[in-house]
Design an enzyme around this catalytic site. Structure first.
Site, PDB file in Angstrom:
ATOM      1  N   HIS A 105     -65.164 -50.239-102.531  1.00  3.15           N
ATOM      2  CA  HIS A 105     -64.523 -49.658-101.343  1.00  3.15           C
ATOM      3  C   HIS A 105     -64.297 -48.166-101.568  1.00  3.15           C
ATOM      4  O   HIS A 105     -63.742 -47.765-102.587  1.00  3.15           O
ATOM      5  CB  HIS A 105     -63.174 -50.328-101.069  1.00  3.15           C
ATOM      6  CG  HIS A 105     -63.307 -51.694-100.470  1.00  3.15           C
ATOM      7  ND1 HIS A 105     -62.332 -52.277 -99.704  1.00  3.15           N
ATOM      8  CD2 HIS A 105     -64.307 -52.600-100.514  1.00  3.15           C
ATOM      9  CE1 HIS A 105     -62.727 -53.473 -99.305  1.00  3.15           C
ATOM     10  NE2 HIS A 105     -63.920 -53.692 -99.802  1.00  3.15           N
ATOM     11  N   TYR A 125     -53.143 -51.381 -95.092  1.00  3.18           N
ATOM     12  CA  TYR A 125     -51.721 -51.458 -95.450  1.00  3.18           C
ATOM     13  C   TYR A 125     -50.944 -51.069 -94.193  1.00  3.18           C
ATOM     14  O   TYR A 125     -51.093 -49.939 -93.710  1.00  3.18           O
ATOM     15  CB  TYR A 125     -51.380 -50.467 -96.561  1.00  3.18           C
ATOM     16  CG  TYR A 125     -51.942 -50.814 -97.927  1.00  3.18           C
ATOM     17  CD1 TYR A 125     -53.272 -50.526 -98.257  1.00  3.18           C
ATOM     18  CD2 TYR A 125     -51.142 -51.411 -98.899  1.00  3.18           C
ATOM     19  CE1 TYR A 125     -53.779 -50.831 -99.521  1.00  3.18           C
ATOM     20  CE2 TYR A 125     -51.651 -51.718-100.164  1.00  3.18           C
ATOM     21  CZ  TYR A 125     -52.966 -51.430-100.466  1.00  3.18           C
ATOM     22  OH  TYR A 125     -53.470 -51.727-101.707  1.00  3.18           O
ATOM     23  N   PRO A 174     -46.653 -55.196-106.151  1.00  2.00           N
ATOM     24  CA  PRO A 174     -48.110 -55.168-105.963  1.00  2.00           C
ATOM     25  C   PRO A 174     -48.616 -54.137-104.949  1.00  2.00           C
ATOM     26  O   PRO A 174     -49.826 -53.936-104.827  1.00  2.00           O
ATOM     27  CB  PRO A 174     -48.450 -56.591-105.497  1.00  2.00           C
ATOM     28  CG  PRO A 174     -47.177 -57.173-105.021  1.00  2.00           C
ATOM     29  CD  PRO A 174     -46.075 -56.487-105.745  1.00  2.00           C
ATOM     30  N   LYS A 218     -51.465 -51.904-109.030  1.00  2.00           N
ATOM     31  CA  LYS A 218     -51.563 -51.267-110.349  1.00  2.00           C
ATOM     32  C   LYS A 218     -51.416 -52.212-111.540  1.00  2.00           C
ATOM     33  O   LYS A 218     -51.779 -51.857-112.663  1.00  2.00           O
ATOM     34  CB  LYS A 218     -50.475 -50.188-110.485  1.00  2.00           C
ATOM     35  CG  LYS A 218     -50.749 -48.936-109.687  1.00  2.00           C
ATOM     36  CD  LYS A 218     -51.795 -48.079-110.358  1.00  2.00           C
ATOM     37  CE  LYS A 218     -52.324 -47.006-109.453  1.00  2.00           C
ATOM     38  NZ  LYS A 218     -53.673 -47.197-108.990  1.00  2.00           N
ATOM     39  N   TYR A 251     -53.986 -43.931-106.201  1.00  2.00           N
ATOM     40  CA  TYR A 251     -54.533 -45.251-105.886  1.00  2.00           C
ATOM     41  C   TYR A 251     -55.753 -45.564-106.753  1.00  2.00           C
ATOM     42  O   TYR A 251     -55.888 -46.668-107.276  1.00  2.00           O
ATOM     43  CB  TYR A 251     -54.886 -45.321-104.394  1.00  2.00           C
ATOM     44  CG  TYR A 251     -55.106 -46.736-103.897  1.00  2.00           C
ATOM     45  CD1 TYR A 251     -54.025 -47.581-103.629  1.00  2.00           C
ATOM     46  CD2 TYR A 251     -56.391 -47.224-103.695  1.00  2.00           C
ATOM     47  CE1 TYR A 251     -54.220 -48.875-103.183  1.00  2.00           C
ATOM     48  CE2 TYR A 251     -56.596 -48.526-103.245  1.00  2.00           C
ATOM     49  CZ  TYR A 251     -55.509 -49.335-102.988  1.00  2.00           C
ATOM     50  OH  TYR A 251     -55.702 -50.624-102.546  1.00  2.00           O
TER      51      TYR A 251
HETATM   52  P1  RFL Z   1     -50.611 -62.230-117.204  1.00  2.00           P
HETATM   53  O1  RFL Z   1     -51.785 -62.168-116.282  1.00  2.00           O
HETATM   54  O2  RFL Z   1     -49.342 -62.734-116.690  1.00  2.00           O
HETATM   55  O3  RFL Z   1     -51.080 -63.093-118.449  1.00  2.00           O
HETATM   56  C1  RFL Z   1     -50.169 -63.558-119.405  1.00  2.00           C
HETATM   57  C2  RFL Z   1     -50.733 -64.826-120.007  1.00  2.00           C
HETATM   58  O4  RFL Z   1     -49.877 -65.263-121.072  1.00  2.00           O
HETATM   59  C3  RFL Z   1     -49.677 -66.658-120.961  1.00  2.00           C
HETATM   60  N1  RFL Z   1     -48.407 -66.998-121.639  1.00  2.00           N
HETATM   61  C4  RFL Z   1     -48.350 -67.438-122.920  1.00  2.00           C
HETATM   62  N2  RFL Z   1     -49.314 -67.696-123.803  1.00  2.00           N
HETATM   63  C5  RFL Z   1     -48.930 -68.145-125.030  1.00  2.00           C
HETATM   64  N3  RFL Z   1     -47.612 -68.342-125.368  1.00  2.00           N
HETATM   65  C6  RFL Z   1     -46.629 -68.096-124.502  1.00  2.00           C
HETATM   66  N4  RFL Z   1     -45.354 -68.294-124.862  1.00  2.00           N
HETATM   67  C7  RFL Z   1     -46.970 -67.624-123.201  1.00  2.00           C
HETATM   68  N5  RFL Z   1     -46.260 -67.272-122.109  1.00  2.00           N
HETATM   69  C8  RFL Z   1     -47.147 -66.891-121.180  1.00  2.00           C
HETATM   70  C9  RFL Z   1     -49.672 -66.922-119.472  1.00  2.00           C
HETATM   71  O5  RFL Z   1     -49.964 -68.296-119.196  1.00  2.00           O
HETATM   72  C10 RFL Z   1     -50.765 -65.963-118.992  1.00  2.00           C
HETATM   73  O6  RFL Z   1     -52.045 -66.579-118.987  1.00  2.00           O
HETATM   74  O7  RFL Z   1     -50.313 -60.789-117.844  1.00  2.00           O
HETATM   75  P2  RFL Z   1     -51.289 -59.550-118.196  1.00  2.00           P
HETATM   76  O8  RFL Z   1     -52.472 -60.001-118.997  1.00  2.00           O
HETATM   77  O9  RFL Z   1     -50.400 -58.503-118.710  1.00  2.00           O
HETATM   78  O10 RFL Z   1     -51.894 -59.095-116.765  1.00  2.00           O
HETATM   79  C11 RFL Z   1     -51.082 -58.574-115.774  1.00  2.00           C
HETATM   80  C12 RFL Z   1     -51.652 -58.907-114.394  1.00  2.00           C
HETATM   81  O11 RFL Z   1     -51.872 -60.296-114.325  1.00  2.00           O
HETATM   82  C13 RFL Z   1     -50.724 -58.457-113.256  1.00  2.00           C
HETATM   83  O12 RFL Z   1     -50.158 -57.208-113.547  1.00  2.00           O
HETATM   84  C14 RFL Z   1     -51.478 -58.364-111.921  1.00  2.00           C
HETATM   85  O13 RFL Z   1     -51.852 -59.630-111.452  1.00  2.00           O
HETATM   86  C15 RFL Z   1     -50.612 -57.648-110.879  1.00  2.00           C
HETATM   87  N6  RFL Z   1     -51.239 -57.581-109.550  1.00  2.00           N
HETATM   88  C16 RFL Z   1     -52.208 -56.636-109.263  1.00  2.00           C
HETATM   89  N7  RFL Z   1     -52.658 -55.806-110.225  1.00  2.00           N
HETATM   90  C17 RFL Z   1     -53.673 -54.938-109.948  1.00  2.00           C
HETATM   91  O14 RFL Z   1     -54.067 -54.176-110.844  1.00  2.00           O
HETATM   92  N8  RFL Z   1     -54.288 -54.880-108.718  1.00  2.00           N
HETATM   93  C18 RFL Z   1     -53.894 -55.700-107.705  1.00  2.00           C
HETATM   94  O15 RFL Z   1     -54.495 -55.679-106.631  1.00  2.00           O
HETATM   95  C19 RFL Z   1     -52.789 -56.593-107.947  1.00  2.00           C
HETATM   96  N9  RFL Z   1     -52.366 -57.434-106.983  1.00  2.00           N
HETATM   97  C20 RFL Z   1     -50.838 -58.488-108.549  1.00  2.00           C
HETATM   98  C21 RFL Z   1     -51.413 -58.369-107.258  1.00  2.00           C
HETATM   99  C22 RFL Z   1     -49.905 -59.493-108.811  1.00  2.00           C
HETATM  100  C23 RFL Z   1     -49.533 -60.345-107.805  1.00  2.00           C
HETATM  101  N10 RFL Z   1     -48.610 -61.363-108.122  1.00  2.00           N
HETATM  102  C24 RFL Z   1     -48.991 -62.721-108.119  1.00  2.00           C
HETATM  103  C25 RFL Z   1     -47.394 -60.991-108.776  1.00  2.00           C
HETATM  104  C26 RFL Z   1     -51.051 -59.232-106.249  1.00  2.00           C
HETATM  105  C27 RFL Z   1     -50.083 -60.209-106.512  1.00  2.00           C
HETATM  106  C28 RFL Z   1     -49.658 -61.089-105.387  1.00  2.00           C
HETATM  107  C1  PHB Z   2     -55.174 -58.295-103.261  1.00  2.00           C
HETATM  108  O1  PHB Z   2     -56.297 -58.293-102.710  1.00  2.00           O
HETATM  109  O2  PHB Z   2     -54.711 -59.286-103.808  1.00  2.00           O
HETATM  110  C2  PHB Z   2     -54.367 -57.051-103.253  1.00  2.00           C
HETATM  111  C3  PHB Z   2     -54.901 -55.889-102.723  1.00  2.00           C
HETATM  112  C4  PHB Z   2     -54.143 -54.725-102.700  1.00  2.00           C
HETATM  113  C5  PHB Z   2     -52.863 -54.744-103.209  1.00  2.00           C
HETATM  114  C6  PHB Z   2     -52.326 -55.896-103.750  1.00  2.00           C
HETATM  115  C7  PHB Z   2     -53.080 -57.063-103.765  1.00  2.00           C
HETATM  116  O3  PHB Z   2     -52.114 -53.606-103.168  1.00  2.00           O
END
Ligand code: RFL
Ligand code: PHB
Length: 388
Positions: free
Chosen positions: A72, A200, A292, A296, A384
């Protein structure tokens, strides 16, 4: 069992760290509480910054992202019935890719499996020990049996609810936190994309976001009460809310489809410092959380482990711990900028129940300023795409 780096957590941080270390000739073992199926199917992030795309490409795990992800070059800000395009590429020379986090996870697990990596899924009772010595170790149970891994270093990549941050010495810890009074209601929909780029939207009823996953699956979110229950929302009610918040003067409407997943996520900003103690280093959500809105979180996890892998490489290759000693300081520079940006996007686009009429007008004026000022649009675009 013995390894060089014991990695706790198989999210983007843990898996990418293991992959980067492998490419540097450093051995690691990854411990994960969930099953491989679960980590490969949990729906989370969608937006990859240029730097994240670059590292996946440079390290040989970007092929499917290039083929199936959507590049994008801009996104839209919608408010007061109008949509305004932020041209990321014209403003920064960079772009983003929309590619689901669990697809990145699949690509990393496949690469690690092919390289014969040790990844232990479904482990229990993970605990870290001796982190202030040069002989740290991790204990856990697997299939009812207690196990131990001795390592040179432990990487806490276990997310916000993991065990490694609480295992850090409490003395000298500083936690910074802001909990927002709203959450995001997220849905996955079987439908074609409603628009070519992400939208957004700020509306008096609350924020809404139109994102995508593939030509046939769409991802949408709208601001909600964080204590609400997804079951309170019928499909009709969800569509009515999305139409209301995305209404605009050119007659564009979001395309409806079959909703096959609904969930509510809480929103917080959080940073825990220092990100290291002795031989234990935290990376990703284990150390910090962003709302979110700025997309980031996963990108920060990637930049943390990039720094950590470089520090570990210097340690093993040159016997130098300089970079490892500086890890928290170096990582926090980027983390605080992302915290600021995510807070800014969140504050600018969400409805705050306690906002005065004055604050509401100022919020709208801010959006007007951002879309009309080249300087402000550029600042938004640079943040961004992660331009610096
Ligand atoms: P994770 O992905 O939470 O992975 C941690 C892993 O550790 C495991 N775990 C354990 N393993 C062993 N022993 C234990 N005691 C443990 N406790 C936990 C868990 O099961 C898991 O598998 O952390 P990590 O690797 O630091 O990654 C972070 C990202 O997952 C997170 O920041 C993003 O998903 C945030 N996020 C977004 N980030 C972006 O860069 N771009 C996006 O568009 C974006 N959109 C989002 C998001 C997060 C969202 N939610 C669900 C909060 C959209 C949403 C809705
Ligand atoms: C997503 O597609 O899950 C998404 C996109 C943009 C955001 C957060 C989540 O800022």
């Amino acid at each position: 069992m013995r390894t060089q780096v014991a990695i706790i957590g198989a999210g983007p941080a843990g898996l990418l760290l293991s992959h980067l270390l492998h490419l540097q000739g450093i051995e690691s073992v990854v411990l994960e509480t969930r099953s491989r199926d679960e980590i490969e199917s949990t729906i989370r992030a969608g937006v990859l910054e240029q730097g994240t795309m670059d590292i996946l490409n440079e390290t040989g795990v970007g092929a499917r992202m290039r083929a199936e992800g959507a590049l994008h070059h801009g996104f839209e800000l919608a408010f007061d019935g109008r949509r305004h395009r932020i041209d990321l590429t014209a403003l920064t020379g960079k772009a983003i890719t929309v590619y689901a986090q669990h697809e990145v996870i699949k690509d990393l697990v496949a690469a690690r499996t092919e390289a014969g990596a040790q990844m232990l899924f479904g482990v229990r009772d993970v605990a870290v020990h001796g982190v202030e010595t040069d002989k740290p170790y991790v204990t856990f149970t697997q299939d009812g049996e207690e196990q131990r891994i001795d390592a040179d270093f432990i990487a806490g990549c276990d997310g916000f609810h993991g065990v490694t941050r609480p295992a850090m010495p409490q003395e000298g810890r500083n936690d910074y936190q802001r909990v927002y009074p709203f959450g995001w209601f997220g849905i996955l929909v079987e439908a074609p994309p409603s628009a070519p780029e992400l939208i957004y939207a700020r509306h008096e009823r609350g924020f809404a976001l139109v994102s995508t996953r593939s030509p046939t699956v769409q991802r949408m979110y709208f601001q909600c009460d964080p204590k609400d229950n997804a079951d309170n929302w019928s499909d009709d009610r969800i569509w009515a809310e999305l139409h209301a918040r995305l209404e605009n003067r050119d007659g564009w409407r979001v395309t409806e489809g079959k909703i096959f997943q609904k969930n509510i996520v809480a929103m917080r900003s959080f940073v825990s410092t220092p990100m290291q103690s002795g031989r234990l280093f935290l990376a990703g959500d284990a150390a910090h959380i962003v709302p979110p809105t700025g997309a980031k979180g996963m990108n920060l996890a990637v930049s943390d482990v990039r720094l950590l892998a470089t520090g570990l490489d210097a340690f093993y290759r040159r016997g130098s711990s300089d970079l490892l000693d500086r890890y928290t300081n170096d990582a926090l520079k980027r983390i605080w900028r992302a915290e600021y940006f995510s807070w800014w996007m969140t504050s600018m686009l969400h409805t705050f129940a306690d906002a005065s009429p004055f604050q509401r007008e100022v919020q709208r004026a801010e959006l007007e300023n951002v879309v009309n000022s080249c300087a402000l649009s550029t600042a938004l675009a640079e943040n961004y795409v992660g331009a610096f």
